[in-house]
Design an enzyme around this catalytic site. Structure first.
Site, PDB file in Angstrom:
ATOM      1  N   GLU A  63      47.569  35.785  33.091  1.00  0.00           N
ATOM      2  CA  GLU A  63      47.996  35.060  34.289  1.00  0.00           C
ATOM      3  C   GLU A  63      48.303  36.013  35.435  1.00  0.00           C
ATOM      4  O   GLU A  63      47.975  35.761  36.594  1.00  0.00           O
ATOM      5  CB  GLU A  63      49.233  34.216  33.976  1.00  0.00           C
ATOM      6  CG  GLU A  63      48.945  33.044  33.062  1.00  0.00           C
ATOM      7  CD  GLU A  63      50.236  32.416  32.557  1.00  0.00           C
ATOM      8  OE1 GLU A  63      50.803  31.582  33.269  1.00  0.00           O
ATOM      9  OE2 GLU A  63      50.685  32.777  31.452  1.00  0.00           O
TER      10      GLU A  63
ATOM     11  N   SER B 211      59.161  32.105  25.713  1.00  0.00           N
ATOM     12  CA  SER B 211      59.900  31.378  26.735  1.00  0.00           C
ATOM     13  C   SER B 211      61.396  31.521  26.448  1.00  0.00           C
ATOM     14  O   SER B 211      61.803  31.677  25.302  1.00  0.00           O
ATOM     15  CB  SER B 211      59.489  29.908  26.693  1.00  0.00           C
ATOM     16  OG  SER B 211      60.537  29.100  27.167  1.00  0.00           O
TER      17      SER B 211
ATOM     18  N   ASN C 126      43.537  64.777  62.445  1.00  0.00           N
ATOM     19  CA  ASN C 126      42.575  63.669  62.381  1.00  0.00           C
ATOM     20  C   ASN C 126      41.476  63.911  61.357  1.00  0.00           C
ATOM     21  O   ASN C 126      41.139  63.017  60.576  1.00  0.00           O
ATOM     22  CB  ASN C 126      41.962  63.431  63.761  1.00  0.00           C
ATOM     23  CG  ASN C 126      43.011  63.019  64.782  1.00  0.00           C
ATOM     24  OD1 ASN C 126      44.130  62.686  64.400  1.00  0.00           O
ATOM     25  ND2 ASN C 126      42.667  63.035  66.054  1.00  0.00           N
TER      26      ASN C 126
ATOM     27  N   HIS D  69      30.329  22.704  34.345  1.00  0.00           N
ATOM     28  CA  HIS D  69      31.340  21.764  34.870  1.00  0.00           C
ATOM     29  C   HIS D  69      32.532  21.637  33.918  1.00  0.00           C
ATOM     30  O   HIS D  69      33.196  20.608  33.893  1.00  0.00           O
ATOM     31  CB  HIS D  69      30.754  20.370  35.131  1.00  0.00           C
ATOM     32  CG  HIS D  69      29.455  20.378  35.878  1.00  0.00           C
ATOM     33  ND1 HIS D  69      29.381  20.287  37.254  1.00  0.00           N
ATOM     34  CD2 HIS D  69      28.176  20.514  35.441  1.00  0.00           C
ATOM     35  CE1 HIS D  69      28.115  20.339  37.636  1.00  0.00           C
ATOM     36  NE2 HIS D  69      27.364  20.491  36.553  1.00  0.00           N
TER      37      HIS D  69
ATOM     38  N   LYS E 248      56.855  28.663  22.337  1.00  0.00           N
ATOM     39  CA  LYS E 248      55.874  29.139  23.318  1.00  0.00           C
ATOM     40  C   LYS E 248      55.375  30.557  23.055  1.00  0.00           C
ATOM     41  O   LYS E 248      56.115  31.421  22.621  1.00  0.00           O
ATOM     42  CB  LYS E 248      56.483  29.093  24.735  1.00  0.00           C
ATOM     43  CG  LYS E 248      56.671  27.714  25.296  1.00  0.00           C
ATOM     44  CD  LYS E 248      55.380  26.960  25.501  1.00  0.00           C
ATOM     45  CE  LYS E 248      54.635  27.459  26.717  1.00  0.00           C
ATOM     46  NZ  LYS E 248      55.306  27.085  27.972  1.00  0.00           N
TER      47      LYS E 248
ATOM     48  N   SER F 143      54.578  58.225  58.082  1.00  0.00           N
ATOM     49  CA  SER F 143      53.777  57.641  56.995  1.00  0.00           C
ATOM     50  C   SER F 143      54.027  58.348  55.671  1.00  0.00           C
ATOM     51  O   SER F 143      53.334  58.115  54.696  1.00  0.00           O
ATOM     52  CB  SER F 143      52.286  57.720  57.351  1.00  0.00           C
ATOM     53  OG  SER F 143      51.905  59.068  57.558  1.00  0.00           O
TER      54      SER F 143
HETATM   55  N1  ARG Z   1      49.745  60.202  59.434  1.00  0.00           N
HETATM   56  C1  ARG Z   1      48.553  60.126  60.164  1.00  0.00           C
HETATM   57  C2  ARG Z   1      47.611  59.096  59.508  1.00  0.00           C
HETATM   58  O1  ARG Z   1      47.803  58.806  58.393  1.00  0.00           O
HETATM   59  C3  ARG Z   1      47.862  61.438  60.219  1.00  0.00           C
HETATM   60  C4  ARG Z   1      46.961  61.635  61.404  1.00  0.00           C
HETATM   61  C5  ARG Z   1      47.792  61.744  62.629  1.00  0.00           C
HETATM   62  N2  ARG Z   1      47.038  62.110  63.781  1.00  0.00           N
HETATM   63  C6  ARG Z   1      47.493  61.957  64.980  1.00  0.00           C
HETATM   64  N3  ARG Z   1      46.749  62.326  65.950  1.00  0.00           N
HETATM   65  N4  ARG Z   1      48.617  61.367  65.217  1.00  0.00           N
HETATM   66  O2  ARG Z   1      46.719  58.587  60.102  1.00  0.00           O
END
Ligand code: ARG
Length: 457
Positions: free
Chosen positions: A290, A277, A110, A156, A283, A23
Protein backbone atom coordinates in the site's frame (compact mmCIF):
# COMPACT_ATOMS: atom_id res chain seq x y z
CA UNK A 1 31.23 32.37 7.87
CA UNK A 2 32.28 34.96 5.26
CA UNK A 3 30.38 34.67 1.98
CA UNK A 4 32.37 33.72 -1.11
CA UNK A 5 30.92 36.79 -2.78
CA UNK A 6 31.30 39.22 0.16
CA UNK A 7 33.53 41.78 -1.67
CA UNK A 8 30.79 43.65 -3.53
CA UNK A 9 28.57 44.19 -0.48
CA UNK A 10 28.52 46.62 2.46
CA UNK A 11 25.76 44.93 4.48
CA UNK A 12 25.25 41.39 5.76
CA UNK A 13 22.46 39.36 4.19
CA UNK A 14 19.26 39.45 6.25
CA UNK A 15 18.94 36.34 8.45
CA UNK A 16 15.71 35.07 6.97
CA UNK A 17 16.93 35.84 3.46
CA UNK A 18 20.10 33.88 4.19
CA UNK A 19 18.17 30.80 5.25
CA UNK A 20 15.89 31.19 2.25
CA UNK A 21 18.81 31.49 -0.13
CA UNK A 22 20.80 28.63 1.37
CA UNK A 23 20.69 25.12 -0.08
CA UNK A 24 23.17 23.35 2.16
CA UNK A 25 20.59 21.23 3.98
CA UNK A 26 19.68 19.71 0.61
CA UNK A 27 22.97 19.70 -1.30
CA UNK A 28 25.32 18.63 1.53
CA UNK A 29 24.74 15.05 0.40
CA UNK A 30 26.78 15.85 -2.74
CA UNK A 31 29.96 16.52 -0.74
CA UNK A 32 31.80 13.53 -2.22
CA UNK A 33 30.98 14.53 -5.81
CA UNK A 34 31.85 18.16 -5.08
CA UNK A 35 35.28 17.12 -3.83
CA UNK A 36 35.83 14.69 -6.72
CA UNK A 37 35.02 17.49 -9.16
CA UNK A 38 37.38 19.91 -7.42
CA UNK A 39 40.19 17.37 -7.47
CA UNK A 40 39.79 16.84 -11.22
CA UNK A 41 39.63 20.60 -11.75
CA UNK A 42 42.86 21.05 -9.75
CA UNK A 43 44.62 18.39 -11.78
CA UNK A 44 43.63 20.25 -14.95
CA UNK A 45 44.74 23.64 -13.58
CA UNK A 46 48.19 22.21 -12.77
CA UNK A 47 48.52 20.36 -16.07
CA UNK A 48 47.70 23.53 -18.00
CA UNK A 49 50.11 25.62 -15.93
CA UNK A 50 47.28 27.76 -14.61
CA UNK A 51 48.32 27.16 -10.98
CA UNK A 52 51.61 25.98 -9.47
CA UNK A 53 52.07 22.28 -8.94
CA UNK A 54 52.91 22.88 -5.26
CA UNK A 55 49.55 24.60 -4.79
CA UNK A 56 47.85 21.76 -6.61
CA UNK A 57 49.33 19.23 -4.21
CA UNK A 58 48.22 21.28 -1.21
CA UNK A 59 44.70 21.57 -2.62
CA UNK A 60 44.31 17.87 -3.40
CA UNK A 61 45.70 16.83 0.00
CA UNK A 62 43.42 19.34 1.70
CA UNK A 63 40.40 18.07 -0.22
CA UNK A 64 41.29 14.44 0.65
CA UNK A 65 41.48 15.28 4.33
CA UNK A 66 38.11 17.08 4.17
CA UNK A 67 36.55 14.07 2.46
CA UNK A 68 37.99 11.72 5.05
CA UNK A 69 36.80 13.89 7.93
CA UNK A 70 33.27 14.21 6.57
CA UNK A 71 33.12 10.46 5.93
CA UNK A 72 34.27 9.66 9.46
CA UNK A 73 31.99 12.23 11.07
CA UNK A 74 34.90 14.30 12.39
CA UNK A 75 33.88 17.27 10.26
CA UNK A 76 30.26 18.31 10.47
CA UNK A 77 28.68 20.12 7.53
CA UNK A 78 27.09 23.15 9.19
CA UNK A 79 24.27 25.34 7.95
CA UNK A 80 26.45 28.42 8.26
CA UNK A 81 27.64 27.90 4.69
CA UNK A 82 25.35 28.83 1.83
CA UNK A 83 25.80 25.57 -0.04
CA UNK A 84 28.12 22.57 -0.17
CA UNK A 85 30.41 24.30 -2.69
CA UNK A 86 30.99 27.25 -0.36
CA UNK A 87 31.42 24.92 2.58
CA UNK A 88 34.16 22.85 0.99
CA UNK A 89 36.03 25.86 -0.39
CA UNK A 90 35.91 27.78 2.88
CA UNK A 91 37.01 24.71 4.84
CA UNK A 92 39.84 24.12 2.37
CA UNK A 93 41.16 27.65 2.75
CA UNK A 94 40.92 27.36 6.54
CA UNK A 95 43.05 24.21 6.32
CA UNK A 96 45.70 25.11 3.71
CA UNK A 97 45.64 28.90 3.53
CA UNK A 98 46.11 30.90 0.31
CA UNK A 99 46.46 27.91 -2.01
CA UNK A 100 42.81 27.11 -1.25
CA UNK A 101 41.83 30.44 -2.75
CA UNK A 102 43.25 29.34 -6.13
CA UNK A 103 40.93 26.33 -6.53
CA UNK A 104 38.07 28.31 -8.02
CA UNK A 105 40.22 29.72 -10.88
CA UNK A 106 38.50 29.19 -14.24
CA UNK A 107 35.38 27.79 -12.59
CA UNK A 108 32.01 29.07 -11.39
CA UNK A 109 29.53 27.57 -9.00
CA UNK A 110 27.26 27.37 -12.02
CA UNK A 111 29.32 24.74 -13.78
CA UNK A 112 30.33 23.27 -10.42
CA UNK A 113 26.76 22.58 -9.35
CA UNK A 114 25.80 21.28 -12.80
CA UNK A 115 28.74 18.89 -12.52
CA UNK A 116 27.99 17.77 -8.97
CA UNK A 117 24.37 16.99 -9.75
CA UNK A 118 25.32 14.91 -12.78
CA UNK A 119 27.94 13.00 -10.82
CA UNK A 120 25.57 12.42 -7.92
CA UNK A 121 22.68 11.28 -10.11
CA UNK A 122 24.95 8.99 -12.08
CA UNK A 123 25.76 7.17 -8.82
CA UNK A 124 22.10 7.10 -7.82
CA UNK A 125 21.10 5.74 -11.21
CA UNK A 126 23.64 2.93 -10.86
CA UNK A 127 22.09 2.00 -7.50
CA UNK A 128 18.60 2.00 -8.93
CA UNK A 129 19.72 -0.24 -11.79
CA UNK A 130 21.14 -2.73 -9.28
CA UNK A 131 17.88 -2.70 -7.33
CA UNK A 132 15.74 -3.11 -10.44
CA UNK A 133 17.78 -6.14 -11.40
CA UNK A 134 17.29 -7.64 -7.96
CA UNK A 135 13.54 -7.22 -8.34
CA UNK A 136 13.57 -8.80 -11.78
CA UNK A 137 15.47 -11.70 -10.23
CA UNK A 138 12.86 -12.10 -7.49
CA UNK A 139 10.07 -12.07 -10.07
CA UNK A 140 11.87 -14.66 -12.16
CA UNK A 141 12.21 -16.92 -9.11
CA UNK A 142 8.47 -16.77 -8.42
CA UNK A 143 7.80 -17.46 -12.07
CA UNK A 144 9.95 -20.56 -12.02
CA UNK A 145 8.06 -21.87 -8.99
CA UNK A 146 4.73 -21.27 -10.70
CA UNK A 147 4.99 -22.42 -14.29
CA UNK A 148 2.12 -24.87 -13.66
CA UNK A 149 0.05 -22.66 -11.38
CA UNK A 150 -3.18 -22.07 -13.26
CA UNK A 151 -5.09 -18.88 -12.49
CA UNK A 152 -7.70 -16.76 -14.20
CA UNK A 153 -6.34 -14.05 -16.45
CA UNK A 154 -8.48 -10.92 -16.22
CA UNK A 155 -9.77 -8.17 -18.41
CA UNK A 156 -11.94 -5.48 -16.79
CA UNK A 157 -11.12 -7.38 -13.57
CA UNK A 158 -13.51 -10.05 -14.87
CA UNK A 159 -12.24 -13.58 -15.26
CA UNK A 160 -11.28 -13.92 -18.90
CA UNK A 161 -8.97 -16.80 -19.90
CA UNK A 162 -6.78 -19.30 -18.08
CA UNK A 163 -3.13 -18.34 -17.68
CA UNK A 164 -0.29 -19.42 -15.44
CA UNK A 165 0.87 -17.34 -12.51
CA UNK A 166 4.35 -17.44 -14.05
CA UNK A 167 3.10 -15.79 -17.24
CA UNK A 168 1.27 -13.09 -15.28
CA UNK A 169 4.17 -12.15 -13.02
CA UNK A 170 6.66 -12.25 -15.89
CA UNK A 171 4.77 -9.37 -17.49
CA UNK A 172 6.16 -7.23 -14.66
CA UNK A 173 9.70 -8.43 -15.37
CA UNK A 174 9.31 -7.09 -18.92
CA UNK A 175 8.19 -3.69 -17.58
CA UNK A 176 11.15 -3.47 -15.24
CA UNK A 177 13.57 -4.44 -18.00
CA UNK A 178 12.25 -1.50 -20.03
CA UNK A 179 12.57 0.72 -16.95
CA UNK A 180 16.21 -0.22 -16.59
CA UNK A 181 16.73 0.61 -20.27
CA UNK A 182 15.17 4.03 -19.78
CA UNK A 183 17.50 4.82 -16.87
CA UNK A 184 20.48 3.66 -18.93
CA UNK A 185 19.40 5.85 -21.86
CA UNK A 186 19.04 8.90 -19.64
CA UNK A 187 22.45 8.31 -18.09
CA UNK A 188 24.00 7.98 -21.55
CA UNK A 189 22.71 11.42 -22.54
CA UNK A 190 23.60 12.93 -19.14
CA UNK A 191 27.15 11.61 -19.14
CA UNK A 192 28.86 14.71 -20.54
CA UNK A 193 30.87 17.03 -18.33
CA UNK A 194 29.63 20.61 -17.94
CA UNK A 195 32.78 21.53 -16.00
CA UNK A 196 34.67 24.31 -17.75
CA UNK A 197 31.51 26.06 -18.94
CA UNK A 198 32.28 28.41 -16.05
CA UNK A 199 29.63 31.04 -15.29
CA UNK A 200 28.10 30.78 -18.77
CA UNK A 201 30.51 31.85 -21.51
CA UNK A 202 33.64 29.81 -20.88
CA UNK A 203 36.89 31.38 -19.73
CA UNK A 204 39.97 33.27 -20.85
CA UNK A 205 42.21 30.60 -19.33
CA UNK A 206 43.63 27.85 -21.50
CA UNK A 207 41.65 25.05 -19.81
CA UNK A 208 41.41 21.43 -20.96
CA UNK A 209 37.87 20.14 -20.58
CA UNK A 210 38.73 16.77 -22.07
CA UNK A 211 41.13 16.17 -19.19
CA UNK A 212 38.54 16.80 -16.46
CA UNK A 213 35.87 14.90 -18.38
CA UNK A 214 38.15 11.86 -18.61
CA UNK A 215 39.17 11.99 -14.95
CA UNK A 216 35.51 12.07 -13.95
CA UNK A 217 34.63 9.24 -16.33
CA UNK A 218 32.41 11.24 -18.63
CA UNK A 219 32.06 10.34 -22.31
CA UNK A 220 33.02 13.90 -23.26
CA UNK A 221 32.07 17.48 -22.40
CA UNK A 222 29.04 19.63 -23.17
CA UNK A 223 29.70 21.54 -26.41
CA UNK A 224 27.89 24.77 -25.55
CA UNK A 225 28.85 26.47 -22.29
CA UNK A 226 25.48 28.21 -21.95
CA UNK A 227 23.69 24.89 -22.36
CA UNK A 228 26.22 23.31 -20.00
CA UNK A 229 25.10 25.45 -17.08
CA UNK A 230 21.42 25.78 -18.02
CA UNK A 231 20.55 22.21 -18.85
CA UNK A 232 18.57 20.18 -16.35
CA UNK A 233 16.92 17.92 -18.96
CA UNK A 234 18.60 14.96 -17.34
CA UNK A 235 16.68 15.64 -14.11
CA UNK A 236 13.43 15.51 -16.08
CA UNK A 237 14.43 12.39 -17.99
CA UNK A 238 15.48 10.55 -14.87
CA UNK A 239 12.39 11.66 -12.95
CA UNK A 240 10.25 10.51 -15.83
CA UNK A 241 11.95 7.11 -15.81
CA UNK A 242 11.54 6.97 -12.02
CA UNK A 243 7.86 7.85 -12.38
CA UNK A 244 7.31 4.92 -14.73
CA UNK A 245 9.10 2.61 -12.31
CA UNK A 246 6.64 3.77 -9.67
CA UNK A 247 3.73 3.19 -12.07
CA UNK A 248 4.84 -0.40 -12.47
CA UNK A 249 5.55 -0.90 -8.80
CA UNK A 250 2.16 0.56 -8.01
CA UNK A 251 0.30 -1.75 -10.40
CA UNK A 252 2.16 -4.71 -8.96
CA UNK A 253 1.35 -3.52 -5.44
CA UNK A 254 -2.30 -3.14 -6.30
CA UNK A 255 -2.43 -6.74 -7.50
CA UNK A 256 -0.65 -7.97 -4.40
CA UNK A 257 -3.13 -6.09 -2.23
CA UNK A 258 -6.03 -7.65 -4.14
CA UNK A 259 -4.47 -11.10 -4.21
CA UNK A 260 -3.84 -11.14 -0.47
CA UNK A 261 -7.44 -10.18 0.35
CA UNK A 262 -9.83 -12.92 1.55
CA UNK A 263 -11.86 -12.32 -1.59
CA UNK A 264 -8.97 -13.56 -3.74
CA UNK A 265 -6.47 -15.30 -1.42
CA UNK A 266 -4.13 -16.04 -4.32
CA UNK A 267 -1.04 -15.21 -2.28
CA UNK A 268 0.07 -15.25 1.32
CA UNK A 269 2.59 -12.53 2.15
CA UNK A 270 5.41 -13.34 4.50
CA UNK A 271 4.87 -12.01 8.04
CA UNK A 272 7.96 -9.82 7.71
CA UNK A 273 6.22 -7.72 5.06
CA UNK A 274 2.81 -7.31 6.68
CA UNK A 275 1.48 -5.58 9.76
CA UNK A 276 -1.37 -6.14 12.21
CA UNK A 277 -4.17 -3.92 13.40
CA UNK A 278 -4.26 -2.22 16.81
CA UNK A 279 -7.89 -3.28 17.33
CA UNK A 280 -8.75 -6.17 14.96
CA UNK A 281 -6.74 -9.22 16.03
CA UNK A 282 -7.38 -11.16 12.82
CA UNK A 283 -5.88 -8.55 10.48
CA UNK A 284 -2.78 -9.02 8.37
CA UNK A 285 -2.37 -5.93 6.26
CA UNK A 286 -0.26 -5.52 3.11
CA UNK A 287 1.09 -2.15 4.31
CA UNK A 288 4.30 -2.31 2.28
CA UNK A 289 2.46 -2.73 -1.00
CA UNK A 290 0.00 0.00 0.00
CA UNK A 291 2.82 2.39 0.84
CA UNK A 292 4.55 1.73 -2.46
CA UNK A 293 1.25 2.46 -4.22
CA UNK A 294 0.82 5.58 -2.09
CA UNK A 295 4.35 6.90 -2.60
CA UNK A 296 3.87 6.90 -6.36
CA UNK A 297 2.14 10.26 -6.06
CA UNK A 298 5.16 12.04 -4.65
CA UNK A 299 7.41 10.81 -7.46
CA UNK A 300 4.92 12.01 -10.10
CA UNK A 301 4.67 15.30 -8.19
CA UNK A 302 8.45 15.70 -8.20
CA UNK A 303 8.52 15.32 -11.98
CA UNK A 304 5.89 18.05 -12.35
CA UNK A 305 7.81 20.29 -9.94
CA UNK A 306 10.96 20.07 -12.05
CA UNK A 307 9.18 20.60 -15.36
CA UNK A 308 7.36 23.61 -13.94
CA UNK A 309 10.50 25.05 -12.35
CA UNK A 310 12.33 24.94 -15.70
CA UNK A 311 9.59 26.28 -17.92
CA UNK A 312 10.03 29.95 -18.69
CA UNK A 313 13.58 30.25 -17.34
CA UNK A 314 15.75 32.49 -19.51
CA UNK A 315 19.27 31.27 -20.19
CA UNK A 316 21.62 30.75 -18.46
CA UNK A 317 21.77 29.95 -14.71
CA UNK A 318 18.94 31.26 -12.56
CA UNK A 319 18.58 30.71 -8.85
CA UNK A 320 15.30 28.90 -9.48
CA UNK A 321 17.50 26.02 -10.57
CA UNK A 322 18.65 25.47 -7.01
CA UNK A 323 15.20 23.88 -6.68
CA UNK A 324 16.30 21.06 -8.99
CA UNK A 325 17.78 18.92 -6.23
CA UNK A 326 15.25 18.39 -3.46
CA UNK A 327 12.68 16.76 -5.69
CA UNK A 328 15.00 14.49 -7.63
CA UNK A 329 16.78 13.40 -4.47
CA UNK A 330 13.40 12.56 -2.99
CA UNK A 331 12.41 10.62 -6.10
CA UNK A 332 15.58 8.54 -5.98
CA UNK A 333 15.22 7.96 -2.23
CA UNK A 334 11.62 6.91 -2.69
CA UNK A 335 12.19 4.60 -5.64
CA UNK A 336 15.16 2.95 -3.95
CA UNK A 337 13.31 2.17 -0.75
CA UNK A 338 10.26 0.97 -2.70
CA UNK A 339 12.44 -1.40 -4.73
CA UNK A 340 14.25 -2.54 -1.59
CA UNK A 341 11.02 -3.52 0.10
CA UNK A 342 9.25 -4.95 -2.96
CA UNK A 343 11.95 -7.44 -4.01
CA UNK A 344 12.01 -9.52 -0.82
CA UNK A 345 8.24 -9.21 -0.46
CA UNK A 346 7.82 -10.83 -3.89
CA UNK A 347 10.52 -13.39 -3.25
CA UNK A 348 9.04 -14.55 0.07
CA UNK A 349 5.35 -14.59 -0.83
CA UNK A 350 3.60 -17.92 -1.21
CA UNK A 351 1.32 -18.45 -4.17
CA UNK A 352 -1.72 -20.48 -3.12
CA UNK A 353 -2.02 -22.74 -6.14
CA UNK A 354 -5.27 -24.49 -5.08
CA UNK A 355 -6.95 -21.12 -4.69
CA UNK A 356 -5.85 -19.77 -8.04
CA UNK A 357 -7.02 -23.00 -9.66
CA UNK A 358 -10.35 -22.91 -7.82
CA UNK A 359 -10.90 -19.35 -9.05
CA UNK A 360 -10.00 -20.46 -12.56
CA UNK A 361 -12.62 -23.21 -12.30
CA UNK A 362 -15.36 -20.67 -11.74
CA UNK A 363 -16.18 -17.99 -14.25
CA UNK A 364 -16.26 -19.95 -17.52
CA UNK A 365 -12.76 -18.84 -18.46
CA UNK A 366 -12.48 -21.79 -20.86
CA UNK A 367 -15.42 -20.53 -22.95
CA UNK A 368 -13.06 -19.24 -25.67
CA UNK A 369 -11.55 -22.72 -25.84
CA UNK A 370 -15.00 -24.29 -26.22
CA UNK A 371 -15.73 -21.93 -29.11
CA UNK A 372 -12.33 -22.77 -30.62
CA UNK A 373 -13.24 -26.50 -30.30
CA UNK A 374 -16.28 -26.00 -32.52
CA UNK A 375 -14.37 -23.77 -34.92
CA UNK A 376 -11.66 -26.38 -35.35
CA UNK A 377 -14.43 -28.86 -36.22
CA UNK A 378 -15.48 -26.57 -39.06
CA UNK A 379 -18.06 -24.18 -37.59
CA UNK A 380 -17.47 -20.47 -38.42
CA UNK A 381 -16.07 -18.69 -35.31
CA UNK A 382 -18.97 -16.19 -34.98
CA UNK A 383 -21.46 -19.04 -34.88
CA UNK A 384 -19.37 -21.02 -32.41
CA UNK A 385 -19.09 -17.89 -30.28
CA UNK A 386 -22.87 -17.49 -30.22
CA UNK A 387 -23.58 -21.13 -29.33
CA UNK A 388 -20.96 -21.05 -26.57
CA UNK A 389 -22.62 -17.94 -25.15
CA UNK A 390 -25.94 -19.78 -25.05
CA UNK A 391 -24.27 -22.75 -23.33
CA UNK A 392 -22.77 -20.44 -20.68
CA UNK A 393 -26.21 -18.96 -19.99
CA UNK A 394 -27.69 -22.47 -19.77
CA UNK A 395 -24.94 -23.52 -17.33
CA UNK A 396 -25.55 -20.48 -15.09
CA UNK A 397 -29.31 -21.15 -15.03
CA UNK A 398 -28.82 -24.87 -14.33
CA UNK A 399 -25.87 -24.71 -11.98
CA UNK A 400 -23.32 -26.37 -14.27
CA UNK A 401 -19.83 -25.35 -15.25
CA UNK A 402 -18.56 -26.16 -18.75
CA UNK A 403 -16.42 -28.96 -17.37
CA UNK A 404 -19.29 -30.92 -15.74
CA UNK A 405 -22.21 -30.36 -18.10
CA UNK A 406 -23.19 -33.81 -19.48
CA UNK A 407 -22.48 -34.58 -23.14
CA UNK A 408 -26.19 -35.10 -23.94
CA UNK A 409 -26.82 -31.48 -22.90
CA UNK A 410 -23.98 -30.33 -25.15
CA UNK A 411 -25.47 -32.31 -28.05
CA UNK A 412 -28.69 -30.25 -27.75
CA UNK A 413 -26.63 -27.19 -28.79
CA UNK A 414 -24.65 -28.84 -31.58
CA UNK A 415 -24.05 -32.39 -32.81
CA UNK A 416 -20.42 -31.45 -33.41
CA UNK A 417 -19.80 -31.96 -29.68
CA UNK A 418 -18.14 -35.22 -28.67
CA UNK A 419 -16.54 -36.58 -25.49
CA UNK A 420 -13.12 -35.18 -26.53
CA UNK A 421 -14.49 -31.71 -25.70
CA UNK A 422 -13.78 -32.27 -21.98
CA UNK A 423 -10.09 -32.63 -22.60
CA UNK A 424 -10.12 -29.58 -24.87
CA UNK A 425 -11.59 -27.34 -22.15
CA UNK A 426 -9.60 -28.76 -19.26
CA UNK A 427 -7.83 -25.73 -17.77
CA UNK A 428 -4.39 -27.29 -17.87
CA UNK A 429 -4.93 -28.24 -21.53
CA UNK A 430 -6.17 -24.74 -22.26
CA UNK A 431 -2.94 -23.26 -20.94
CA UNK A 432 -0.73 -25.81 -22.69
CA UNK A 433 -2.49 -25.23 -26.00
CA UNK A 434 -1.71 -21.51 -26.00
CA UNK A 435 1.28 -22.17 -28.21
CA UNK A 436 1.48 -18.74 -29.82
CA UNK A 437 4.73 -16.81 -29.37
CA UNK A 438 4.59 -14.73 -26.18
CA UNK A 439 1.48 -16.59 -24.97
CA UNK A 440 0.85 -18.37 -21.69
CA UNK A 441 1.89 -21.82 -23.01
CA UNK A 442 4.90 -23.54 -21.41
CA UNK A 443 7.34 -22.99 -24.33
CA UNK A 444 6.72 -19.28 -24.32
CA UNK A 445 6.95 -19.01 -20.53
CA UNK A 446 10.22 -20.95 -20.49
CA UNK A 447 11.56 -18.75 -23.26
CA UNK A 448 10.71 -15.69 -21.17
CA UNK A 449 12.48 -17.13 -18.14
CA UNK A 450 15.56 -17.89 -20.26
CA UNK A 451 15.52 -14.38 -21.72
CA UNK A 452 15.43 -12.83 -18.26
CA UNK A 453 18.20 -15.04 -16.93
CA UNK A 454 20.35 -14.05 -19.91
CA UNK A 455 19.49 -10.38 -19.24
CA UNK A 456 20.50 -10.66 -15.60
CA UNK A 457 23.86 -12.25 -16.41
N1 ARG B 1 23.41 26.44 -4.51
C1 ARG B 1 23.39 26.77 -5.87
C2 ARG B 1 22.48 25.78 -6.62
O1 ARG B 1 22.24 24.76 -6.12
C3 ARG B 1 24.75 26.72 -6.47
C4 ARG B 1 24.95 27.59 -7.67
C5 ARG B 1 24.92 29.01 -7.25
N2 ARG B 1 25.27 29.92 -8.29
C6 ARG B 1 25.02 31.18 -8.23
N3 ARG B 1 25.39 31.91 -9.21
N4 ARG B 1 24.33 31.69 -7.27
O2 ARG B 1 22.01 26.04 -7.68
Amino acid sequence: MEKLWAGRFTKELDKIAFGFNSSIDIDSRMYRQDIQGSMAHTSMLVKQGIIEESDGILIVDGLSSILEDIDSGKLEITSEAEDIHSFVETELTARIGDAGKRLHTARSRNDQVALDVRLYLRDEAAEVLELIKKLIGAICLQAEKNTDTVMPGYTHLQRAQPITFAHHILAYAMMFIRDAGRIEDAVKRMNLSPLGSCALSGTTYNTDRTHTAKLLEFDGYTLNSIDGVSDRDFCVELQSALSLIMTHLSRLSEEIILWSSWEFKFVELDDSYTTGSSIMPQKKNPDMAELVRGKTGRVYGNLMQTLTMLKGLPLAYNKDMQEDKESIFDSFDTVKVCLQVTSPMIETMTVLKENTLAAANRGFINATDLADYLTKKGMPFREAYKITGQIVRFCIENNFVLDNMPLEEYKKFSDMFDSDLYDEINLFTCVKKRISQGGTGPDSVNAQIEYIKEYLK
